[in-house]
Structures are given as C-alpha cells and as structure tokens.
Design an enzyme around this catalytic site. Sequence first.
Site, PDB file in Angstrom:
ATOM      1  N   ASP A 153      17.005 -10.310 -14.531  1.00 37.43           N
ATOM      2  CA  ASP A 153      15.746  -9.916 -13.878  1.00 37.43           C
ATOM      3  C   ASP A 153      16.026  -9.628 -12.409  1.00 37.43           C
ATOM      4  O   ASP A 153      17.096  -9.938 -11.891  1.00 37.43           O
ATOM      5  CB  ASP A 153      14.689 -11.020 -14.026  1.00 37.43           C
ATOM      6  CG  ASP A 153      13.268 -10.438 -13.968  1.00 37.43           C
ATOM      7  OD1 ASP A 153      13.123  -9.227 -13.713  1.00 37.43           O
ATOM      8  OD2 ASP A 153      12.304 -11.193 -14.197  1.00 37.43           O
ATOM      9  N   ASP A 154      15.020  -9.046 -11.746  1.00 37.35           N
ATOM     10  CA  ASP A 154      15.219  -8.667 -10.346  1.00 37.35           C
ATOM     11  C   ASP A 154      14.967  -9.823  -9.386  1.00 37.35           C
ATOM     12  O   ASP A 154      15.537  -9.875  -8.307  1.00 37.35           O
ATOM     13  CB  ASP A 154      14.325  -7.478  -9.980  1.00 37.35           C
ATOM     14  CG  ASP A 154      12.854  -7.734 -10.247  1.00 37.35           C
ATOM     15  OD1 ASP A 154      12.520  -8.809 -10.783  1.00 37.35           O
ATOM     16  OD2 ASP A 154      12.035  -6.872  -9.926  1.00 37.35           O
TER      17      ASP A 154
ATOM     18  N   CYS B 270      12.187 -13.377   3.530  1.00 37.65           N
ATOM     19  CA  CYS B 270      11.785 -14.175   2.369  1.00 37.65           C
ATOM     20  C   CYS B 270      12.968 -14.896   1.714  1.00 37.65           C
ATOM     21  O   CYS B 270      12.757 -15.794   0.900  1.00 37.65           O
ATOM     22  CB  CYS B 270      11.059 -13.296   1.354  1.00 37.65           C
ATOM     23  SG  CYS B 270      11.954 -11.805   0.940  1.00 37.65           S
TER      24      CYS B 270
ATOM     25  N   CYS C  24       0.838  -1.192   0.000  1.00 38.78           N
ATOM     26  CA  CYS C  24       0.000   0.000   0.000  1.00 38.78           C
ATOM     27  C   CYS C  24       0.874   1.243   0.000  1.00 38.78           C
ATOM     28  O   CYS C  24       2.051   1.181   0.310  1.00 38.78           O
ATOM     29  CB  CYS C  24      -0.892   0.020   1.230  1.00 38.78           C
ATOM     30  SG  CYS C  24      -1.982  -1.408   1.328  1.00 38.78           S
TER      31      CYS C  24
ATOM     32  N   ASN D 139       0.291   1.111   5.752  1.00 39.41           N
ATOM     33  CA  ASN D 139       1.065   0.266   4.853  1.00 39.41           C
ATOM     34  C   ASN D 139       1.830  -0.727   5.718  1.00 39.41           C
ATOM     35  O   ASN D 139       2.633  -0.314   6.546  1.00 39.41           O
ATOM     36  CB  ASN D 139       2.033   1.130   4.041  1.00 39.41           C
ATOM     37  CG  ASN D 139       3.040   0.326   3.241  1.00 39.41           C
ATOM     38  OD1 ASN D 139       4.118   0.807   2.945  1.00 39.41           O
ATOM     39  ND2 ASN D 139       2.701  -0.886   2.864  1.00 39.41           N
ATOM     40  N   GLY D 140       1.560  -2.006   5.532  1.00 41.96           N
ATOM     41  CA  GLY D 140       2.250  -3.008   6.324  1.00 41.96           C
ATOM     42  C   GLY D 140       1.296  -4.111   6.736  1.00 41.96           C
ATOM     43  O   GLY D 140       0.209  -4.248   6.175  1.00 41.96           O
TER      44      GLY D 140
ATOM     45  N   GLY E  77      -0.410   0.181  -4.981  1.00 43.22           N
ATOM     46  CA  GLY E  77      -1.738  -0.387  -4.725  1.00 43.22           C
ATOM     47  C   GLY E  77      -2.728   0.071  -5.764  1.00 43.22           C
ATOM     48  O   GLY E  77      -2.843   1.272  -6.027  1.00 43.22           O
TER      49      GLY E  77
ATOM     50  N   TYR F 261      12.524  -4.310  -5.769  1.00 43.24           N
ATOM     51  CA  TYR F 261      11.342  -4.547  -6.590  1.00 43.24           C
ATOM     52  C   TYR F 261      10.236  -3.495  -6.460  1.00 43.24           C
ATOM     53  O   TYR F 261       9.704  -3.028  -7.449  1.00 43.24           O
ATOM     54  CB  TYR F 261      10.774  -5.913  -6.215  1.00 43.24           C
ATOM     55  CG  TYR F 261       9.623  -6.388  -7.066  1.00 43.24           C
ATOM     56  CD1 TYR F 261       9.824  -7.200  -8.168  1.00 43.24           C
ATOM     57  CD2 TYR F 261       8.319  -6.024  -6.758  1.00 43.24           C
ATOM     58  CE1 TYR F 261       8.773  -7.634  -8.937  1.00 43.24           C
ATOM     59  CE2 TYR F 261       7.246  -6.456  -7.530  1.00 43.24           C
ATOM     60  CZ  TYR F 261       7.472  -7.264  -8.618  1.00 43.24           C
ATOM     61  OH  TYR F 261       6.432  -7.693  -9.383  1.00 43.24           O
TER      62      TYR F 261
ATOM     63  N   CYS G  86      15.418  -6.680   6.892  1.00 40.86           N
ATOM     64  CA  CYS G  86      14.549  -7.845   6.899  1.00 40.86           C
ATOM     65  C   CYS G  86      14.951  -8.687   5.690  1.00 40.86           C
ATOM     66  O   CYS G  86      14.981  -8.189   4.566  1.00 40.86           O
ATOM     67  CB  CYS G  86      13.074  -7.455   6.786  1.00 40.86           C
ATOM     68  SG  CYS G  86      12.024  -8.933   6.693  1.00 40.86           S
TER      69      CYS G  86
HETATM   70  S1  SF4 Z   1      10.056 -10.954   4.155  1.00 43.74           S
HETATM   71 FE1  SF4 Z   1      10.997 -10.119   2.285  1.00 43.74          FE
HETATM   72  S2  SF4 Z   1       9.393  -8.927   1.265  1.00 43.74           S
HETATM   73 FE2  SF4 Z   1       8.715  -9.316   3.380  1.00 43.74          FE
HETATM   74  S3  SF4 Z   1       9.367  -7.484   4.509  1.00 43.74           S
HETATM   75 FE3  SF4 Z   1      11.006  -9.000   4.716  1.00 43.74          FE
HETATM   76  S4  SF4 Z   1      12.394  -8.564   3.011  1.00 43.74           S
HETATM   77 FE4  SF4 Z   1      10.486  -7.505   2.590  1.00 43.74          FE
END
Ligand code: SF4
Length: 487
Positions: free
Chosen positions: A364-365, A455, A16, A117-118, A43, A260, A452
């Site tokens: 690609d990313d 993923c 968002c 957003n989140g 969004g 991204y 973070c």
């Molecule tokens: S898990 Fe990946 S996409 Fe989600 S907030 Fe963390 S780094 Fe970003």
Amino acid sequence: MDTGRALDADGPTEKCGVVGVSFAERDAALPLYYSLYALQHRGQESAGIVTHDGFQQHSHVAMGLVGDAFSEDDLDALNGPTGIGHVRYPTSGGLDSSCAQPFSVSFKSGSLGLSHNGNLVNAGELRSELENLGHAFTSDGDTEVIAHDLARNLLEADLVRAVKRTMGRIHGSYSLTIMHDDTVLGVRDPEGNRPLCIGKLDGGYILASESAAIDTMDGELVRDVRPGELVVLREGGSGFDSYQLVERENTAHCFFEHVYFARPDSVIDGTLVYEARRGLGRRLWQESGVDTDVVMPVPDSGRAFASGYAEAAEGVEFAEGLMKNRYVGRTFIMPTQDERERAVRLKLNPIRSTVEGRTVTLIDDSIVRGTTSNQLVDLLREAGAEEIHMRIGAPPIVAPCYMGIDMASREELIAADRSTEEIREQIGADSLAYLSIDAVAEVLGEVREDLCLGCVTGEYPYDIEDEATDRDVDRPRIDDQGLPADD
Ligand code: SF4
C-alpha cells in the site's frame, strides 16, 4: 479512534483543485468544467466557476460533485473567454456553501475571483488585522483573507505589486488562480508546497493544479509554475507573462502529492506521478523485500507501487488478490458502527485462488490510522493466506499536516507513538516495513531540504501559528458517504 471507516476514508483526504483559462474567442465555461472533472479527485464537496465577459463577472458555485453542480443552463450563463474554477475539500473553514469557491468579490477598483489550494498558517492573525481595518468577512475560510488583502493592495498598487505585497503577508501553502476583472493569473507559494502548472490549449492558455487537466483538454503541458512565481495569462489567450516575485533557497514540495494525492497520469515538478510510484515500489523491494509466493496491491492506491516492487523482485508473481466494488462509497448509508465495519466486505472481496495457502506481500502507499490495514489483513487471513507481509511505499506518518491535507489528528495516527513492530502487531501482519525518507527524496530527484516532510518528521517548512487551532478543533472531515465524519 477506530471509526470502522474503510479504504479511502481511512487515508488522508484530498485537498482542492484550481484551474484558470484565457481564450481568444472561445467561452471559458466548458473548458473549465471539463478541467474540473479532471481534478475531481482533489475535492468532492463543492465546485465552482467564475468567468468574465469583459464587462462583468459571472459566477456559479454549488455543493456536490462537478457533474451535479452545473446544469447546461448554468454553463450557458457563464459568459466570457476568461475564467477560473475550483473543486473543494474543506481544509479550512466550514463545511457549507459559504466557503465554496471560487470566492468572488467586487471592490472599488474592480472585481476579484479567487481559487485556493493550500492552507495559510497565519490566516487568523491577518483576518483580525483586516477586520480592525473595517473589512467584513462572509466566511471563515482563509481564501477570503487572501482576497481581502489583495483587494486592499490593489487600491494602492498595480496588479503585480499588489500580488507581491500579499505574498509578503500570507504564510503557508497556496496555489492560487485569480481573476482580476478579465485577467487570469496564477500564483504558487514561495516553497512550491502545492502544485500548479501552465498548459497551452487550442486558442488559449490554462493554469491547473495538475497536468491531467491539461491533457483532458488536448492541451500541452508547458511547465510547472515556479515556487514564488506569478504567471499572468495574456488577454486573448496569446501567451503568458512571468514574474518571479519571491525566491527562497529551498523549496518544500509536498512529497505526498506523488505518493497519494495526485493522479498517476499527472506530471508534477517534472516527474510523472505513476513513474514516481513505481520507483518508490522498486526502492521498497531493495530496502525491505521479502520472498513470498505473490505480490499484490491494495486497490487502487497500492497498484503502481506494487508493480514497481514486483518488477524489482524479478520473477515473483504479481496478481490482484483483492477486488474493489467501485459503487460503494459516497451514497451508501452506514449509520451504525457495525455497518461501517461491514463496509470493508462490501468494498473489497479477496480472490481466494490468489491467496489461499500462499505467502503474500501486500503493498500500500501509506498507513494513516491503521484501521484499513487491519481489516485487509483479516480479510486475507480469512481467505486462507499463510503469511501476510505488508510493505508501505512511504515512511510512517507520525504527525498531522498543517498545509491543507486532512491527514488525521496526532492521536489518530497509528505511527505517532508506536514503533513499526507495535504497528505490525496491531494490524496483525507477519511483517511490516516502510520506505525510508532518503529513498523518497532520491526517487523524487530532490534533496531532503527541498521537500516538505512534516508529516513523517514532525518538522514543518512553516512556523505553525497555533497548533490548537488546527484540525483537532473545528476542521470538518468528510467520511466516505460525503458526510461530516463523526470521529
Ligand atoms: S506535512 Fe506531509 S502532507 Fe502536509 S504538505 Fe508536508 S508532506 Fe505534504
């Protein structure tokens, strides 16, 4: 599961965008409207604006793109020099107008508007607690949970203390713009997972998810809102006050914003996104460069990475080998699997002279499900490419996101249970290499502990309340026709 969806639909989906403004004399509605246009990539499901004229709130929230959600009459009716806005992709809550934002509510000590957003990781627990205290909810989104909690705290405390109490209770990622009566404030979660920045405009101030919104308004980026900080825009657009309400040893900036989500022309946490992508491309060459006749991007996502890669490769030809039809997408009807598979040909056409009889590096990313990469490799082979080497400007995505990004479920992620060699085989490339996690941290100028990386590592900065309540159950995803995805 292969849905046959192509290109953007195969990638993670944007979250968002939030914005808030305070002016001395000017109405807030039009600047908010233009800012939301600048954040449209974050969004596309709904858009909304809430303003305050000093006496009462005015609100207009509608489904669809910003350009479709507001008429001139709607904007005329949004009176007042302060306001907040939101563009939404549903990361929590249903795919309907009850979850469209800004969320607004009137209560004993005034009115509240809230743009989020989140994604909270303890929204379920807080909702039950508030329901037991008599709060009635009108949507199933976590934004309403924040609004009710804040409203409750505002009955007993001043604005700053009430926000601090709510920040102590909500866990997860959030960048918020809030309007309490006619005061606009911005809050960033203590880990700074989602972006939020402050800008100076002619006659006022703005808070926005990305600095591109500030640029659109001919404004000047002042700085990022700090993790755990509350920023209150002063009445009359004369400045802002800062309160550092929560401090943590480490941040958890989402590295995927740079890879991204964010616009290349935005500056996030001090780094221009375009430069970050070029830097990642340069590192990609250093880590896994391969000599080929030509380097080409997957349009448009791989372009900045490919230009950095080609620059570092020195002397290699950098060319467009795939042309994108920008008019295929949301409005194109593809009811059957066959037709969806055909969509890649409608969306992309190879430039035969760039690829025929040549060895190709395709940049690609990211690779999420692998569907698109597989289709692109097929397209290039059909166009006569002799060898196709794929290079990816991010590490393999091995786990879902619980912080508000629609990444895909664990079962859908091609890298969740496959080696790079197995993925290479599946997408049909001659070679495949990803960027390392260390390179990402280095290029973004952060230590790993301040990013973070959930993923790509499966280790998250927050305790996930209940994985089963996440995306696999009832979280809707929109496909490239703007409809709920069927996978
Ligand atoms: S898990 Fe990946 S996409 Fe989600 S907030 Fe963390 S780094 Fe970003």
